[in-house]
Design a protein around this motif. Structure first.
Motif, PDB file in Angstrom:
ATOM      1  N   PRO A  99      36.211  27.158  25.410  1.00  0.00           N
ATOM      2  CA  PRO A  99      35.259  26.231  24.788  1.00  0.00           C
ATOM      3  C   PRO A  99      34.988  26.500  23.311  1.00  0.00           C
ATOM      4  O   PRO A  99      34.835  25.573  22.532  1.00  0.00           O
ATOM      5  CB  PRO A  99      33.991  26.428  25.630  1.00  0.00           C
ATOM      6  N   SER A 100      34.905  27.761  22.927  1.00  0.00           N
ATOM      7  CA  SER A 100      34.613  28.076  21.522  1.00  0.00           C
ATOM      8  C   SER A 100      35.090  29.496  21.227  1.00  0.00           C
ATOM      9  O   SER A 100      35.497  30.245  22.126  1.00  0.00           O
ATOM     10  CB  SER A 100      33.103  27.961  21.234  1.00  0.00           C
ATOM     11  N   GLU A 101      35.016  29.870  19.954  1.00  0.00           N
ATOM     12  CA  GLU A 101      35.438  31.222  19.570  1.00  0.00           C
ATOM     13  C   GLU A 101      34.491  32.277  20.121  1.00  0.00           C
ATOM     14  O   GLU A 101      34.883  33.429  20.333  1.00  0.00           O
ATOM     15  CB  GLU A 101      35.499  31.322  18.047  1.00  0.00           C
ATOM     16  N   ASP A 102      33.237  31.886  20.358  1.00  0.00           N
ATOM     17  CA  ASP A 102      32.250  32.843  20.870  1.00  0.00           C
ATOM     18  C   ASP A 102      32.322  33.006  22.383  1.00  0.00           C
ATOM     19  O   ASP A 102      31.613  33.833  22.951  1.00  0.00           O
ATOM     20  CB  ASP A 102      30.831  32.394  20.480  1.00  0.00           C
ATOM     21  N   TYR A 103      33.162  32.208  23.022  1.00  0.00           N
ATOM     22  CA  TYR A 103      33.229  32.268  24.484  1.00  0.00           C
ATOM     23  C   TYR A 103      33.859  33.587  24.919  1.00  0.00           C
ATOM     24  O   TYR A 103      34.872  34.019  24.365  1.00  0.00           O
ATOM     25  CB  TYR A 103      34.067  31.109  25.032  1.00  0.00           C
ATOM     26  N   GLN A 104      33.242  34.244  25.885  1.00  0.00           N
ATOM     27  CA  GLN A 104      33.738  35.515  26.393  1.00  0.00           C
ATOM     28  C   GLN A 104      34.189  35.334  27.835  1.00  0.00           C
ATOM     29  O   GLN A 104      33.394  34.984  28.706  1.00  0.00           O
ATOM     30  CB  GLN A 104      32.639  36.588  26.324  1.00  0.00           C
ATOM     31  N   SER A 105      35.459  35.548  28.080  1.00  0.00           N
ATOM     32  CA  SER A 105      36.003  35.418  29.423  1.00  0.00           C
ATOM     33  C   SER A 105      35.606  36.633  30.252  1.00  0.00           C
ATOM     34  O   SER A 105      35.805  37.783  29.829  1.00  0.00           O
ATOM     35  CB  SER A 105      37.531  35.296  29.371  1.00  0.00           C
ATOM     36  N   LEU A 106      35.021  36.400  31.397  1.00  0.00           N
ATOM     37  CA  LEU A 106      34.554  37.481  32.254  1.00  0.00           C
ATOM     38  C   LEU A 106      35.674  38.003  33.131  1.00  0.00           C
ATOM     39  O   LEU A 106      36.576  37.263  33.523  1.00  0.00           O
ATOM     40  CB  LEU A 106      33.406  36.978  33.134  1.00  0.00           C
ATOM     41  N   ALA A 107      35.593  39.283  33.437  1.00  0.00           N
ATOM     42  CA  ALA A 107      36.555  39.871  34.372  1.00  0.00           C
ATOM     43  C   ALA A 107      36.245  39.381  35.779  1.00  0.00           C
ATOM     44  O   ALA A 107      35.096  39.024  36.086  1.00  0.00           O
ATOM     45  CB  ALA A 107      36.473  41.397  34.310  1.00  0.00           C
ATOM     46  N   PRO A 108      37.239  39.341  36.675  1.00  0.00           N
ATOM     47  CA  PRO A 108      36.981  38.893  38.044  1.00  0.00           C
ATOM     48  C   PRO A 108      35.920  39.745  38.726  1.00  0.00           C
ATOM     49  O   PRO A 108      35.906  40.972  38.585  1.00  0.00           O
ATOM     50  CB  PRO A 108      38.347  39.048  38.736  1.00  0.00           C
ATOM     51  N   VAL A 109      35.015  39.098  39.431  1.00  0.00           N
ATOM     52  CA  VAL A 109      33.982  39.831  40.164  1.00  0.00           C
ATOM     53  C   VAL A 109      34.613  40.645  41.284  1.00  0.00           C
ATOM     54  O   VAL A 109      34.170  41.738  41.614  1.00  0.00           O
ATOM     55  CB  VAL A 109      32.934  38.846  40.730  1.00  0.00           C
ATOM     56  N   GLN A 110      35.652  40.100  41.891  1.00  0.00           N
ATOM     57  CA  GLN A 110      36.362  40.819  42.940  1.00  0.00           C
ATOM     58  C   GLN A 110      37.857  40.616  42.747  1.00  0.00           C
ATOM     59  O   GLN A 110      38.288  39.577  42.255  1.00  0.00           O
ATOM     60  CB  GLN A 110      35.939  40.332  44.319  1.00  0.00           C
ATOM     61  N   PRO A 111      38.669  41.596  43.094  1.00  0.00           N
ATOM     62  CA  PRO A 111      40.125  41.457  42.918  1.00  0.00           C
ATOM     63  C   PRO A 111      40.687  40.449  43.900  1.00  0.00           C
ATOM     64  O   PRO A 111      40.042  40.107  44.889  1.00  0.00           O
ATOM     65  CB  PRO A 111      40.646  42.871  43.208  1.00  0.00           C
ATOM     66  N   PRO A 112      41.900  39.960  43.656  1.00  0.00           N
ATOM     67  CA  PRO A 112      42.525  39.042  44.607  1.00  0.00           C
ATOM     68  C   PRO A 112      42.654  39.688  45.978  1.00  0.00           C
ATOM     69  O   PRO A 112      42.813  40.905  46.116  1.00  0.00           O
ATOM     70  CB  PRO A 112      43.904  38.775  43.987  1.00  0.00           C
ATOM     71  N   ILE A 113      42.559  38.856  47.008  1.00  0.00           N
ATOM     72  CA  ILE A 113      42.603  39.365  48.376  1.00  0.00           C
ATOM     73  C   ILE A 113      44.014  39.830  48.712  1.00  0.00           C
ATOM     74  O   ILE A 113      44.990  39.114  48.477  1.00  0.00           O
ATOM     75  CB  ILE A 113      42.151  38.278  49.364  1.00  0.00           C
ATOM     76  N   ALA A 114      44.132  41.014  49.272  1.00  0.00           N
ATOM     77  CA  ALA A 114      45.418  41.549  49.717  1.00  0.00           C
ATOM     78  C   ALA A 114      45.522  41.363  51.224  1.00  0.00           C
ATOM     79  O   ALA A 114      44.574  41.668  51.953  1.00  0.00           O
ATOM     80  CB  ALA A 114      45.537  43.027  49.362  1.00  0.00           C
ATOM     81  N   PRO A 115      46.634  40.844  51.724  1.00  0.00           N
ATOM     82  CA  PRO A 115      46.765  40.643  53.168  1.00  0.00           C
ATOM     83  C   PRO A 115      46.743  41.968  53.922  1.00  0.00           C
ATOM     84  O   PRO A 115      47.162  43.006  53.405  1.00  0.00           O
ATOM     85  CB  PRO A 115      48.121  39.941  53.300  1.00  0.00           C
TER      86      PRO A 115
END
Length: 285
Positions: free
Chosen positions: A254-270
């Motif tokens: 959205p803008s230069e100030d936007y901060q992408s957050l790290a995933p709250v939980q990792p992808p599910i492993a079977p």
């Protein structure tokens, strides 16, 4: 193999990771609820085919309100297995009703789907049988006036499934959320006001499943023979915020100030990955 580049840049895939949803399908249920209000007044829910569990997450976050007198979740997560085109284990409905203290459910949802083969006729048929299997459970655990939401694959014989759903629900609507990709044939049926026919026996639906699975080859399971009012046409509605994101597009930040957050939980492993790891360790010993 990992996720394709299309999945990685999909806006709903990225938002699901940032907000802690198990899968991007969580936004589909949120948009269906925004359009139809399916969670309004709901206290008891059954989630069929609850894997990986994003719909269960939505239900628990939207419906679970802890109180001092009753600290239980008003949500029951249930999954059933199917083999080929038929249900292999019948859900003991009395367990669901017992969990709800003798009451029946206000809502049943089903986001299940088979592993697609790319042969649309086959995929549509197997998906329709999965919905009919879910409907057999619905007739046992759903109270009159309640709702049922399920995924369908739209095809030339979908009118047969619509006709069967219209027998049990006053209002049936086919909807496609904004978060569902345009390239996908998936849609969702929102069935409202459960009113089974007078004298209906829930066990009768198993006969339909047996006919469709080939137990009675002399019977035609297509919808071509339906005539007149039996050939049901249900309204189609594209739901979700029309000013929102398109699931088939990629978007800049959205803008230069936007901060992408790290995933709250990792992808599910079977689960089988853990088993394979243990097997390798045993082989090395």
């Amino acid at each position: 193999m990992g996720k394709s580049s299309k999945d990685k840049r999909d806006i709903y895939y990225r938002k699901a990771k940032e907000e802690g949803w198990r899968a991007r399908s969580a936004f589909k249920l949120l948009q269906i609820d925004e359009e139809f209000g399916i969670l309004q007044g709901v206290k008891r829910v059954v989630d069929l085919c609850a894997a990986p569990g994003s719909w269960s997450q939505v239900l628990s976050r939207q419906l679970y309100v802890p109180s001092k007198s009753d600290n239980q979740w008003p949500l029951l997560m249930v999954s059933f297995k199917f083999k080929e085109t038929s249900l292999v284990h019948e859900l003991p409905s009395w367990l669901v009703i017992q969990h709800f203290h003798g009451c029946k459910a206000d809502l049943v949802v089903c986001d299940g789907a088979p592993d697609v083969t790319g042969l649309h006729d086959m995929d549509e048929f197997v998906q329709a049988q999965l919905i009919l299997a879910a409907l057999t459970i619905v007739t046992h655990v759903l109270r009159p006036g309640a709702k049922f939401v399920a995924k369908v694959f739209r095809g030339k014989d979908i009118s047969l499934l619509y006709a069967q759903l219209k027998m049990f629900f006053t209002t049936v609507t086919c909807t496609k959320p904004k978060s569902s990709r345009n390239s996908s044939i998936e849609a969702f049926v929102v069935c409202e006001d459960y009113q089974p026919p007078e004298g209906f026996e829930p066990r009768n639906l198993y006969d339909i499943l047996e006919q469709a699975s080939g137990a009675y080859p002399e019977l035609d399971c297509s919808s071509a023979w339906l005539e007149g009012p039996n050939k049901i046409m249900v309204p189609f509605l594209a739901c979700g915020d029309l000013s929102g994101y398109d699931a088939d597009q990629s978007y800049p930040l959205p803008s230069e100030d936007y901060q992408s957050l790290a995933p709250v939980q990792p992808p599910i492993a079977p689960a089988y990955k853990t088993a394979l790891g243990l097997e390798k360790k045993l082989q090395m010993v």
